[in-house]
Structure formats: C-alpha cells, structure tokens
Design an enzyme around this catalytic site. Structure first.
Site, short mmCIF file in Angstrom:
data_model
loop_
_atom_site.label_atom_id
_atom_site.label_comp_id
_atom_site.label_asym_id
_atom_site.label_seq_id
_atom_site.Cartn_x
_atom_site.Cartn_y
_atom_site.Cartn_z
N TYR A 1 -8.49 4.61 20.07
CA TYR A 1 -8.21 5.34 21.32
C TYR A 1 -8.28 6.85 21.06
O TYR A 1 -8.95 7.59 21.79
CB TYR A 1 -6.81 4.96 21.86
CG TYR A 1 -6.27 5.98 22.82
CD1 TYR A 1 -6.73 6.05 24.12
CD2 TYR A 1 -5.34 6.94 22.39
CE1 TYR A 1 -6.26 7.03 25.00
CE2 TYR A 1 -4.86 7.92 23.25
CZ TYR A 1 -5.34 7.96 24.55
OH TYR A 1 -4.88 8.94 25.39
N ILE B 1 -1.44 9.84 35.85
CA ILE B 1 -1.65 11.29 35.99
C ILE B 1 -2.62 11.56 37.14
O ILE B 1 -2.47 12.53 37.89
CB ILE B 1 -2.14 11.90 34.66
CG1 ILE B 1 -1.22 11.50 33.51
CG2 ILE B 1 -2.21 13.43 34.76
CD1 ILE B 1 -1.73 11.81 32.13
N LYS C 1 -11.10 10.08 22.41
CA LYS C 1 -10.82 11.38 23.04
C LYS C 1 -11.58 12.48 22.29
O LYS C 1 -12.17 13.37 22.90
CB LYS C 1 -9.30 11.66 23.04
CG LYS C 1 -8.53 10.75 23.95
CD LYS C 1 -8.92 10.97 25.42
CE LYS C 1 -8.30 9.99 26.36
NZ LYS C 1 -8.82 10.04 27.73
N SER D 1 -6.27 14.58 24.78
CA SER D 1 -4.92 14.29 24.28
C SER D 1 -4.63 15.09 23.02
O SER D 1 -5.53 15.36 22.22
CB SER D 1 -4.84 12.79 23.97
OG SER D 1 -3.72 12.52 23.17
N ASN E 1 -6.08 -0.80 35.65
CA ASN E 1 -4.76 -0.48 35.10
C ASN E 1 -3.96 0.34 36.12
O ASN E 1 -3.22 1.24 35.76
CB ASN E 1 -4.93 0.28 33.77
CG ASN E 1 -3.63 0.36 32.99
OD1 ASN E 1 -2.71 -0.41 33.21
ND2 ASN E 1 -3.55 1.34 32.10
N GLY F 1 1.60 4.75 12.45
CA GLY F 1 0.71 5.64 13.19
C GLY F 1 1.42 6.79 13.89
O GLY F 1 0.77 7.72 14.37
N ASP F 2 2.76 6.75 13.95
CA ASP F 2 3.49 7.85 14.61
C ASP F 2 3.43 9.12 13.76
O ASP F 2 3.65 9.06 12.55
CB ASP F 2 4.96 7.47 14.81
CG ASP F 2 5.24 6.85 16.16
OD1 ASP F 2 4.40 7.00 17.07
OD2 ASP F 2 6.30 6.21 16.31
N TYR G 1 -3.44 16.80 26.67
CA TYR G 1 -2.09 16.51 27.15
C TYR G 1 -1.16 16.23 25.99
O TYR G 1 -1.51 15.50 25.07
CB TYR G 1 -2.05 15.25 28.03
CG TYR G 1 -3.03 15.18 29.16
CD1 TYR G 1 -3.55 16.32 29.77
CD2 TYR G 1 -3.44 13.94 29.65
CE1 TYR G 1 -4.43 16.22 30.84
CE2 TYR G 1 -4.31 13.83 30.71
CZ TYR G 1 -4.82 14.97 31.29
OH TYR G 1 -5.69 14.85 32.33
N1 UFG Z 1 9.50 5.62 20.67
C1 UFG Z 1 10.63 4.90 20.30
N2 UFG Z 1 10.81 3.69 20.88
C2 UFG Z 1 9.97 3.17 21.82
C3 UFG Z 1 8.83 3.92 22.19
C4 UFG Z 1 8.63 5.14 21.59
O1 UFG Z 1 11.41 5.34 19.46
O2 UFG Z 1 10.21 2.05 22.29
C5 UFG Z 1 9.28 6.94 20.05
C6 UFG Z 1 7.98 7.01 19.27
O3 UFG Z 1 8.18 6.56 17.95
C7 UFG Z 1 7.67 8.49 19.38
C8 UFG Z 1 8.23 8.91 20.74
O4 UFG Z 1 9.15 7.89 21.09
O5 UFG Z 1 8.35 9.18 18.39
C9 UFG Z 1 7.19 9.00 21.80
O6 UFG Z 1 6.44 7.81 21.81
P1 UFG Z 1 5.39 7.47 22.97
O7 UFG Z 1 4.82 6.13 22.64
O8 UFG Z 1 6.03 7.64 24.30
O9 UFG Z 1 4.35 8.63 22.83
P2 UFG Z 1 3.40 9.00 21.60
O10 UFG Z 1 3.70 10.42 21.28
O11 UFG Z 1 3.45 8.03 20.50
O12 UFG Z 1 2.03 8.75 22.30
C10 UFG Z 1 1.33 9.78 22.82
C11 UFG Z 1 0.44 9.29 23.98
C12 UFG Z 1 -0.71 8.48 23.49
C13 UFG Z 1 -1.38 9.15 22.31
C14 UFG Z 1 -0.37 9.39 21.23
C15 UFG Z 1 -0.95 9.98 19.99
O13 UFG Z 1 1.20 8.52 24.90
O14 UFG Z 1 -1.64 8.37 24.53
O15 UFG Z 1 0.61 10.28 21.75
O16 UFG Z 1 -0.06 10.00 18.96
F1 UFG Z 1 -2.36 8.42 21.78
#
Ligand code: UFG
Length: 340
Positions: free
Chosen positions: A153, A15, A157, A128, A38, A300-301, A181
């Site tokens: 993490y 970003i 934030k 975030s 990174n 955690g999702d 974000y």
């Molecule tokens: N997903 C899949 N397969 C993958 C990767 C992701 O199905 O291989 C799904 C995840 O389960 C989720 C969605 O795609 O439902 C988005 O996943 P991301 O990992 O891209 O993003 P997140 O929403 O989990 O993560 C974001 C930010 C993190 C933050 C997090 C908090 O990238 O920095 O939200 O929940 F910490």
C-alpha cells in the site's frame, strides 16, 4: 475560484466526502466518481443533506478509461481532478499486493491518460506520510528522504507520486500537487458523514469509538516500549475537516497559476500525540471510559512521525485550525450516529 467543476474520484469515501462538502461550500462544483467498493451510497444523500443541493455522481471504477472519458465528455467543463479513489488497508495490501498495484497504480495511469487526452491539466493526489517510513528526522519535511515502503500500500503511494511527477515533466501545462496526509480522524460536525470502517477497524480512533460504544470489548495499545514520552507511538492526528480544506487551497493554488508544475505538501498539524494521549483525550472530552490494555508492538509501525507544516503555510496558505479535542468529540458524535 467560483464555479469551477472538479471531478472527485472516491468522493463518497472518508476524506473524499468531507472534501466534496468543503469544495461546494468554497464555490466549486464537485462531481463524484465512486464505485462504492469501500463506501456507502447513502453517503451521497448525506452530503446532499448537509449542502441542501444535489451533487452529481457517477458510479463506476476510475480505472475504466472508457467510462472516465465518457464522464469528461458528458460533464464538458471539468477543469481539475482530486484523486482519492484507492484501496487503503495496509494488512490487506501485504496479503494481496497485486490488487493494490492494480487498483492504485493502474487507475492512476488510466486517469492520467484520460486527463491527457481530454486536456484536463490540474490534479490533486491523495498521498501519505507513509512515504517517509521510519524517518530519523522529526518533524518530517517534504525534503526528508523517502524511504523504502513498509507495505505494498505504502509503495503504491510512492509509485503514484513518481508517475505524476514524471508525467508533469512531460507536459508543461499539467500541474499537480501530492498531499501527504498524516493521520486523519474525526468527522463532519453535523455527524452526517464520517469514516465507515468495514469489519474490525485497523485504525486507532475508530477502534476507540467502537470500544466506547461497546462493539469491541477492549482496545489493544500496540506496544508501550517505544522511545517516546509514555512509550506508545507518536502520530500527527489531523481533523478530517482541516484536511479537506487543504484540498481546496491546493486547487486554488493550481488554478491561480501559481504552481510551477509538480510539488508535494505535508498535511498535518505539526504536533505529535501518543496513543495513550489520544485515549485519555477521548475519555476526557466525551466523559466516558475506554477499556484498553497494553499489547505487543504491531509489525510495521513506525515509532513516531509528525509533520513540519511550513511548506503548506508558505505555498498554499493552509494550516490546521481544529484541535485533537474537536476531532475526538466529532468522532464520538459520529459513532453515536452509526449506532442509531
Ligand atoms: N494503534 C493501537 N491499537 C489499535 C490501532 C492502532 O495501539 O487498535 C496504534 C498504532 O500502533 C499506531 C497508532 O495507533 O501507533 C495509529 O495507528 P493507525 O492504524 O490509526 O494509523 P497508522 O499511523 O498506523 O496508519 C497510517 C495510515 C495508513 C498508512 C500508515 C503508514 O492510516 O494509511 O499510517 O504507517 F499506511
């Protein structure tokens, strides 16, 4: 806000690099600080290529107070800071929480101390939507409750937001905005800069791109038994260019003396999409197939999260303008650059 000089910590990151480009194009003078832990040094050249200029950069750790002080002395007229530099891998933060508290919270404190001593009183902070956790209220507003973080993490934030808020209460001239974000995706349309995942991507869109490119055999969709239209999780995916522009509006707002002190702003599109919608859209706009299968839920999702966008519009006059289609087209263009 012509010519104001702004330090961008983590300015070579995903970003950060896009924000440096937008800052320059908006008439600001960005100065990058990055330790390349990174990110890739080549990104600096690529930023310069897009802008046809040489952006000043310093290599180092923004938790190093002496070094920060030196930068503020050398670059005499820095009037604000955008603080991106942080570790951001959720799973790694569970394995190694001290690294995250040290890097993210430690460097936040160092930065504020040096900004205070140098009398630099404008800060935009990368936060975030993770601070909302599994919110019952959708779309989430800035007034929605901040829930206990799912990961170290996420907690960093929240803690950084509180530190900035408390500091702003102690110093009237200090103004700060935390930008929360949602899910940044896509890349610069020039395909010169974009996300550089190290190793196996944790995030959805880089994983899709790498699968489409044949680097990964198959994408696993983490669960299709959620209470959402097609059973897969809902997120608010925002084009990284739109997100970068939010930082310029945030700075403008602070420099125009409109800011009361400290505030938080959601940066999303206001629209939620499921994982399957993202895959289908990627396939459609790029005219290819992505090999995927349905797997189990990822611990955690959260089920669904997307942004209410009223405050961003009202306060800083910002809203997203690019579509999911634009972002997924740019993401694929960028992936193809990486393959060259
Ligand atoms: N997903 C899949 N397969 C993958 C990767 C992701 O199905 O291989 C799904 C995840 O389960 C989720 C969605 O795609 O439902 C988005 O996943 P991301 O990992 O891209 O993003 P997140 O929403 O989990 O993560 C974001 C930010 C993190 C933050 C997090 C908090 O990238 O920095 O939200 O929940 F910490």
């Amino acid at each position: 806000m012509g010519n104001r000089k702004v330090l961008v910590t983590g300015g070579a990151g995903y970003i950060g690099s896009h924000t440096v480009v937008e800052l320059f194009q908006a008439g600001y003078t960005p100065v990058i600080l990055d330790d390349f832990s990174n990110s890739d040094k080549k990104t600096i050249n690529r930023i310069n290529k897009i802008l046809n200029t040489e952006v000043k950069f310093f290599e180092g750790d923004c938790g190093n107070e002496d070094y920060l002080e030196k930068i503020f002395l050398l670059e005499k007229d820095i009037s604000g800071v955008i603080h991106f530099a942080a570790s951001k891998a959720v799973a790694e933060s569970v394995q190694n929480p001290l690294k995250y508290y040290d890097n993210n919270v430690g460097s936040m404190i160092s930065l504020l101390k040096v900004m205070n001593r140098s009398d630099i009183n404008c800060l935009v902070f990368s936060s975030s939507c993770t601070v909302y956790g599994n919110s019952a209220e959708q779309p989430v507003r800035e007034t929605s409750p901040v829930l206990p973080a799912e990961s170290p993490y996420g907690n960093t934030k929240h803690v950084c937001e509180q530190i900035i808020r408390d500091f702003s209460f102690s110093k009237e001239s200090f103004k700060a905005l935390s930008l929360r974000y949602f899910n940044p995706i896509g890349a610069h349309p020039s395909a010169l800069i974009g996300e550089l995942p190290i190793g196996t991507p944790a995030n959805l869109v880089p994983y899709i791109s790498q699968t489409a490119a044949g680097i990964r055999e198959e994408l696993t969709v983490f669960g299709n038994d959620y209470n959402t239209p097609d059973g897969t999780c809902v997120r608010d995916y925002i084009h990284v260019i739109d997100l970068a522009k939010a930082h310029i509006r945030a700075l403008d707002y602070i420099f125009q003396n409109k800011s009361a002190g400290y505030d938080v702003i959601n940066c999303g599109t206001g629209k939620g999409n499921t994982v399957l919608e993202v895959i289908k859209t990627f396939e459609k706009v790029n005219n290819l197939m992505v090999n995927y299968s349905i797997g189990t839920r990822r611990p955690g999702d959260v089920e669904a999260i997307y942004s209410n966008v009223d405050k961003a519009k009202d306060l800083i006059g910002w809203q997203s303008s690019l579509t999911l289609e634009d972002a997924l087209r740019d993401a694929w263009k960028w992936e193809q650059t990486l393959q060259k």
